[in-house]
Design an enzyme around this catalytic site. Structure first.
Site, PDB file in Angstrom:
ATOM      1  N   SER A 146      -4.522  48.070  13.615  1.00  0.00           N
ATOM      2  CA  SER A 146      -4.967  46.832  14.258  1.00  0.00           C
ATOM      3  C   SER A 146      -6.166  47.086  15.183  1.00  0.00           C
ATOM      4  O   SER A 146      -7.197  47.570  14.725  1.00  0.00           O
ATOM      5  CB  SER A 146      -3.785  46.197  14.999  1.00  0.00           C
ATOM      6  OG  SER A 146      -4.095  44.893  15.414  1.00  0.00           O
ATOM      7  N   ASP A 170      -4.780  47.803   8.573  1.00  0.00           N
ATOM      8  CA  ASP A 170      -4.968  46.373   8.823  1.00  0.00           C
ATOM      9  C   ASP A 170      -5.803  46.143  10.092  1.00  0.00           C
ATOM     10  O   ASP A 170      -5.326  45.570  11.079  1.00  0.00           O
ATOM     11  CB  ASP A 170      -3.628  45.651   8.934  1.00  0.00           C
ATOM     12  CG  ASP A 170      -3.713  44.212   8.420  1.00  0.00           C
ATOM     13  OD1 ASP A 170      -4.434  43.977   7.432  1.00  0.00           O
ATOM     14  OD2 ASP A 170      -3.056  43.329   9.009  1.00  0.00           O
ATOM     15  N   HIS A 227       1.476  42.292   9.220  1.00  0.00           N
ATOM     16  CA  HIS A 227       0.479  43.112   9.908  1.00  0.00           C
ATOM     17  C   HIS A 227       0.993  44.550  10.066  1.00  0.00           C
ATOM     18  O   HIS A 227       0.248  45.517   9.883  1.00  0.00           O
ATOM     19  CB  HIS A 227       0.193  42.486  11.267  1.00  0.00           C
ATOM     20  CG  HIS A 227      -1.016  42.997  11.975  1.00  0.00           C
ATOM     21  ND1 HIS A 227      -2.198  43.315  11.357  1.00  0.00           N
ATOM     22  CD2 HIS A 227      -1.230  43.229  13.305  1.00  0.00           C
ATOM     23  CE1 HIS A 227      -3.094  43.709  12.251  1.00  0.00           C
ATOM     24  NE2 HIS A 227      -2.512  43.681  13.443  1.00  0.00           N
TER      25      HIS A 227
END
Length: 296
Positions: free
Chosen positions: A132, A156, A222
């Protein structure tokens, strides 16, 4: 929303907010490293060195970092550093951690450059893994590493605030090899290809198998990116992905080109966009027979 940088600088002190913990097979419980001078005999400079970091509202003791770290040490005799920037990443006003990623990346790179300069670590033995916001932190660090790191794996990479030019986010110039796993594309994660190779499990977006649309705020899809990568380190059955003619085909799940392994074992010569299917339960990998049937 723009941030008043006077306020930002009062809140964010990246130098004091970034910490490193070293783990090796001889140091399973870990050791906080304030300076490379603190490194003892457990650190061997000729071994491959993995760096793992987390994203928004997470920390170095999160499942993200600990699972990846444990799987590496169970699989290989490597050095693993977990980089924790949680005093910043846990600030609930997202714009502050987002804006701080460059500052954090700079501090991150200084530590790595000290390893290169003072401990004679070969940058070609360095691999950065970030989830992230941590993917972008890894990119900002990577571009400042003397000699360029061998690899950055972006799990991601965060979308909000990073739908921008290459130099303002992780991109394929930040290491010799940049591989990306997309699992929440267009929502919490970047959708477009940004690495040397970009993998789109199940089309790369929500919901991933086992995750409902209502779990978006819980970041189930996610998080699947780091789970897939963590399991790839020591799975006996690999995640096999098929190459796509273009990005739109990966989203539409219409790819049947050459196959390559996704995850830790991805060859550093791999280029392009790849699609694969995973399952809803750990370790999320389809059996060899299922993979073969799908490619008949």
């Amino acid at each position: 929303m723009k941030i008043n940088f006077n306020i930002f600088n009062l809140i964010v002190d990246a130098e004091k907010s970034v910490t490193f913990k070293l783990y090796t097979r001889e140091l399973r419980s870990g050791k906080t490293i304030n300076s490379v001078e603190d490194l003892g005999s457990e650190f061997v400079n000729t071994k491959e060195t993995k760096f793992v970091t987390h994203g928004f509202r997470s920390s170095g003791i999160s499942d993200t970092c600990i699972t990846i770290k444990d799987n590496y040490l169970n699989k290989s005799d490597v050095n693993v550093f977990v980089m924790d920037w949680s005093p910043i990443s846990k600030i609930l006003w997202y714009d502050i951690p987002k804006t701080a990623t460059d500052n954090v990346g700079e501090v991150y790179s200084k530590f790595i450059n000290q390893l290169i300069e003072k401990k004679q670590v070969d940058p070609k033995n360095i691999h950065l893994i970030g989830h992230s916001l941590g993917a972008h932190v890894s990119g900002f660090a990577g571009r400042r590493i003397n000699g360029k790191a061998a690899r950055i794996t972006g799990l991601d990479p965060a979308l909000p605030g990073f739908d921008v030019e290459n130099e303002l986010r992780l991109n394929n110039q930040d290491a010799d090899f940049v591989d990306i796993i997309h699992t929440c594309a267009g929502y919490l994660g970047i959708a477009s290809p940004i690495g040397h190779v970009d993998f789109y499990p199940n089309g790369g977006s929500v919901p991933q198998p086992g995750c409902g649309l209502l779990q978006l705020l819980e970041a189930c899809s996610h998080s699947r990116s780091w789970e897939l990568f963590a399991h790839s380190i020591n799975n006996t059955v690999p995640y096999m992905a098929s190459s796509c003619d273009d990005f739109s085909n990966s989203l539409g799940k219409h790819c049947n080109g050459d196959s390559v392994v996704m995850g830790e074992a991805t060859p550093n010569t791999t280029r392009g966009v790849y699609y694969l299917e995973t399952t809803a339960t750990v370790p999320y990998v389809k059996s060899i027979s299922t993979i073969d049937d799908n490619h008949l």
